[in-house]
Design a protein around this motif. Structure first.
Motif, PDB file in Angstrom:
ATOM      1  N   MET A  14       0.878  -1.235   0.015  1.00  0.00           N
ATOM      2  CA  MET A  14       0.112   0.161   0.138  1.00  0.00           C
ATOM      3  C   MET A  14       0.756   1.261  -0.067  1.00  0.00           C
ATOM      4  N   ASN A  15       0.614   2.262  -0.855  1.00  0.00           N
ATOM      5  CA  ASN A  15       1.583   3.386  -0.992  1.00  0.00           C
ATOM      6  C   ASN A  15       1.019   4.270  -0.144  1.00  0.00           C
ATOM      7  N   ASP A  16       1.858   5.681   0.041  1.00  0.00           N
ATOM      8  CA  ASP A  16       1.354   6.472   1.199  1.00  0.00           C
ATOM      9  C   ASP A  16      -0.051   7.002   0.779  1.00  0.00           C
ATOM     10  N   LEU A  17      -0.233   7.334  -0.675  1.00  0.00           N
ATOM     11  CA  LEU A  17      -1.771   7.779  -0.772  1.00  0.00           C
ATOM     12  C   LEU A  17      -2.845   7.215  -0.318  1.00  0.00           C
ATOM     13  N   ASP A  18      -2.622   5.743  -0.446  1.00  0.00           N
ATOM     14  CA  ASP A  18      -3.942   4.828   0.127  1.00  0.00           C
ATOM     15  C   ASP A  18      -3.958   4.695   1.525  1.00  0.00           C
ATOM     16  N   LYS A  19      -2.716   4.909   2.182  1.00  0.00           N
ATOM     17  CA  LYS A  19      -2.566   5.063   3.680  1.00  0.00           C
ATOM     18  C   LYS A  19      -3.388   6.152   4.233  1.00  0.00           C
ATOM     19  N   ILE A  20      -3.195   7.363   3.451  1.00  0.00           N
ATOM     20  CA  ILE A  20      -3.970   8.483   3.847  1.00  0.00           C
ATOM     21  C   ILE A  20      -5.654   8.203   3.704  1.00  0.00           C
ATOM     22  N   LEU A  21      -5.731   7.689   2.704  1.00  0.00           N
ATOM     23  CA  LEU A  21      -7.309   7.389   2.148  1.00  0.00           C
ATOM     24  C   LEU A  21      -7.725   6.475   3.293  1.00  0.00           C
ATOM     25  N   GLU A  22      -7.049   5.617   3.604  1.00  0.00           N
ATOM     26  CA  GLU A  22      -7.729   4.542   4.671  1.00  0.00           C
ATOM     27  C   GLU A  22      -7.473   5.026   5.906  1.00  0.00           C
TER      28      GLU A  22
END
Length: 150
Positions: free
Chosen positions: A1-9
């Motif tokens: 999981m990249n950083d952008l998806d971590k923020i969304l999650e």
């Protein structure tokens, strides 16, 4: 999981659990997710999300503070693979393009070797054709001589 998806999650989980009580900001994302990033890096990540998919995140920086909101499309986008899936697809297409370029390069090398071999053999082939032509004329003259004298 990249950083952008971590923020969304992170935003989806906190929005679903705390609803209207909690307002996310850059500092909360930095504190909970990326303590090793500075605020400008977090803002850059939020801007990347907003620039790539403006329909899933609303981010505004005001004098009163940060406004970060997810939309109704955010959770479905995340569940479908999010930015990680987009990145994997981009990497797959990049690999395919590189493979095609490598195949084209190898094909060009083989074509070059074949052309060099052909050019190298051309003088021999030219002499064989000349000798064959002369033999053909001699045989024709022989047959004409036999026809005429008989």
């Amino acid at each position: 999981m990249n950083d952008l998806d971590k923020i969304l999650e992170f935003l989806i989980i906190h929005f679903n659990t705390k609803r209207n009580v909690w307002m996310p900001n850059v500092k909360s994302i930095q504190k909970d997710l990326f303590p090793y990033y500075n605020e400008d890096q977090i803002i850059s990540l939020l801007n990347q999300i907003q620039n790539n998919r403006p329909d899933i995140l609303i981010y505004k920086r005001t004098n009163a503070g940060d406004l970060i909101q997810i939309t109704g499309l955010t959770e479905s986008f995340f569940n479908q693979g999010g930015f990680t899936k987009i990145e994997e697809k981009r990497n797959f297409e990049f690999k395919k393009k590189n493979e095609r370029e490598n195949i084209e390069f190898e094909k060009t090398k083989v074509d070059l070797k074949l052309a060099e071999k052909t050019l190298k053999e051309f003088p021999k082939t030219k002499w064989f054709a000349r000798i064959g032509f002369i033999i053909g004329i001699l045989l024709l003259l022989k047959e004409l001589y036999i026809l005429i004298w008989k």
